[in-house]
Design an enzyme around this catalytic site. Sequence first.
Site, PDB file in Angstrom:
ATOM      1  N   LYS A   1       4.712  -0.497 -14.322  1.00 26.01           N
ATOM      2  CA  LYS A   1       6.782  -1.171 -13.884  1.00 26.01           C
ATOM      3  C   LYS A   1       6.578  -2.556 -15.228  1.00 26.01           C
ATOM      4  O   LYS A   1       5.436  -3.283 -15.477  1.00 26.01           O
ATOM      5  CB  LYS A   1       6.536  -1.565 -13.049  1.00 26.01           C
ATOM      6  CG  LYS A   1       7.821  -2.361 -12.393  1.00 26.01           C
ATOM      7  CD  LYS A   1       8.171  -2.463 -10.863  1.00 26.01           C
ATOM      8  CE  LYS A   1       7.932  -3.583 -10.196  1.00 26.01           C
ATOM      9  NZ  LYS A   1       7.739  -3.441  -8.979  1.00 26.01           N
TER      10      LYS A   1
ATOM     11  N   GLY B   1       0.377  -0.981  -0.152  1.00 27.53           N
ATOM     12  CA  GLY B   1       0.293   0.637  -0.456  1.00 27.53           C
ATOM     13  C   GLY B   1       0.651   1.235  -0.214  1.00 27.53           C
ATOM     14  O   GLY B   1       0.225   2.019   0.307  1.00 27.53           O
TER      15      GLY B   1
ATOM     16  N   ASP C   1      -5.313  -5.764  -5.476  1.00 24.84           N
ATOM     17  CA  ASP C   1      -4.399  -6.872  -5.850  1.00 24.84           C
ATOM     18  C   ASP C   1      -4.783  -7.949  -5.478  1.00 24.84           C
ATOM     19  O   ASP C   1      -6.194  -8.112  -4.957  1.00 24.84           O
ATOM     20  CB  ASP C   1      -3.446  -5.974  -4.718  1.00 24.84           C
ATOM     21  CG  ASP C   1      -1.695  -6.973  -4.599  1.00 24.84           C
ATOM     22  OD1 ASP C   1      -0.940  -5.957  -5.024  1.00 24.84           O
ATOM     23  OD2 ASP C   1      -2.210  -8.121  -4.552  1.00 24.84           O
TER      24      ASP C   1
HETATM   25  C1  LIG Z   1       6.248  -4.437  -5.823  1.00 24.45           C
HETATM   26  S1  LIG Z   1       4.828  -5.005  -5.060  1.00 24.45           S
HETATM   27  C2  LIG Z   1       3.518  -3.543  -5.099  1.00 24.45           C
HETATM   28  C3  LIG Z   1       3.734  -2.522  -4.216  1.00 24.45           C
HETATM   29  C4  LIG Z   1       3.165  -1.686  -3.674  1.00 24.45           C
HETATM   30  N1  LIG Z   1       3.452   0.091  -5.164  1.00 24.45           N
HETATM   31  C5  LIG Z   1       3.776  -0.579  -2.750  1.00 24.45           C
HETATM   32  O1  LIG Z   1       4.086   0.598  -2.621  1.00 24.45           O
HETATM   33  O2  LIG Z   1       3.329  -0.805  -1.195  1.00 24.45           O
HETATM   34  C6  LIG Z   1       3.532  -5.608  -6.562  1.00 24.45           C
HETATM   35  C7  LIG Z   1       2.029  -6.456  -6.517  1.00 24.45           C
HETATM   36  O3  LIG Z   1       1.270  -7.127  -7.268  1.00 24.45           O
HETATM   37  C8  LIG Z   1       0.880  -7.873  -6.670  1.00 24.45           C
HETATM   38  N2  LIG Z   1       0.259  -8.661  -7.881  1.00 24.45           N
HETATM   39  C9  LIG Z   1       0.672  -9.157  -8.754  1.00 24.45           C
HETATM   40  N3  LIG Z   1      -0.152 -10.555  -9.637  1.00 24.45           N
HETATM   41  C10 LIG Z   1      -0.818  -9.526  -9.804  1.00 24.45           C
HETATM   42  C11 LIG Z   1      -2.051 -10.161 -10.487  1.00 24.45           C
HETATM   43  N4  LIG Z   1      -2.371 -10.789 -11.827  1.00 24.45           N
HETATM   44  N5  LIG Z   1      -3.399  -9.109  -9.771  1.00 24.45           N
HETATM   45  C12 LIG Z   1      -3.472  -8.037  -9.095  1.00 24.45           C
HETATM   46  N6  LIG Z   1      -2.349  -7.626  -8.213  1.00 24.45           N
HETATM   47  C13 LIG Z   1      -0.450  -8.495  -8.107  1.00 24.45           C
HETATM   48  C14 LIG Z   1       1.190  -8.459  -5.986  1.00 24.45           C
HETATM   49  O4  LIG Z   1       0.793  -9.649  -5.169  1.00 24.45           O
HETATM   50  C15 LIG Z   1       2.258  -7.424  -5.240  1.00 24.45           C
HETATM   51  O5  LIG Z   1       0.821  -7.051  -4.616  1.00 24.45           O
END
Ligand SMILES: C[S@@+](CC[C@H](N)C(=O)[O-])C[C@H]1O[C@@H](n2cnc3c(N)ncnc32)[C@H](O)[C@@H]1O
Length: 196
Positions: A151, A55, A72
């Site tokens: 990203k 988050g 997410d």
């Molecule tokens: C690097 S983290 C994001 C960090 C966030 N931007 C922060 O600042 O806290 C990447 C996220 O992408 C989510 N994610 C990966 N594949 C996904 C999908 N198909 N649908 C939704 N979320 C996904 C993962 O569960 C993870 O929580």
Amino acid sequence: MAKPRRTRDRQDYYYWKAKEMGYRSRAAFKLIQINKKFSLIKKGYWVLDLGAVPGGWSQVAVKLGANVVAVDLNPMSEIEGVEFIKGDITSPETIDMIFEFRDEFDVVMSDASPKLTGKWTIDHLRSMDLAKASFEIAERLLRRGGNFLVKIFQGEEINKYYREVAPRFRFKKFHSPQASRKRSAEIYFVGKGFKR
Ligand SMILES: C[S@@+](CC[C@H](N)C(=O)[O-])C[C@H]1O[C@@H](n2cnc3c(N)ncnc32)[C@H](O)[C@@H]1O
């Protein structure tokens, strides 16, 4: 927030800075830096945060005065000013759920990452799938003139992605914020001024 594992990571400036400032992730500083450079998020904007857990990005957007819808696969503990939808961004049901809540956003941003395997090509291709899904969502929900941030783990498909996505924006650029780790393959596509 996951603790840095290696000794050199323990010196991670942004990890400790995030803890100190109450951000849930060091990733928060990537968005702070990107927004400082490109002014994607403004007060009063509606922002869609894809792959939002834990988050950090949502916290930054709220601090900037935006209203946030976060999505997410995993659950996210509550943040004031953020509506959370649990779902897979590659599934049409999730897109419908977002659409039911709100059908237009000023900004669509995606920090979604696949589970990393350490194998460069696999991680790249999985990240491309998430980046494509993020753009499909933007195509449906981003307002005319809106901003897009996504990203991508770098690799051979990136130029194809750019050729498809870039023409839809008035301003487009790949950018790597200072807060991205030096050894990381990640890069961000920034698109401003969406052409509907
Ligand atoms: C690097 S983290 C994001 C960090 C966030 N931007 C922060 O600042 O806290 C990447 C996220 O992408 C989510 N994610 C990966 N594949 C996904 C999908 N198909 N649908 C939704 N979320 C996904 C993962 O569960 C993870 O929580």
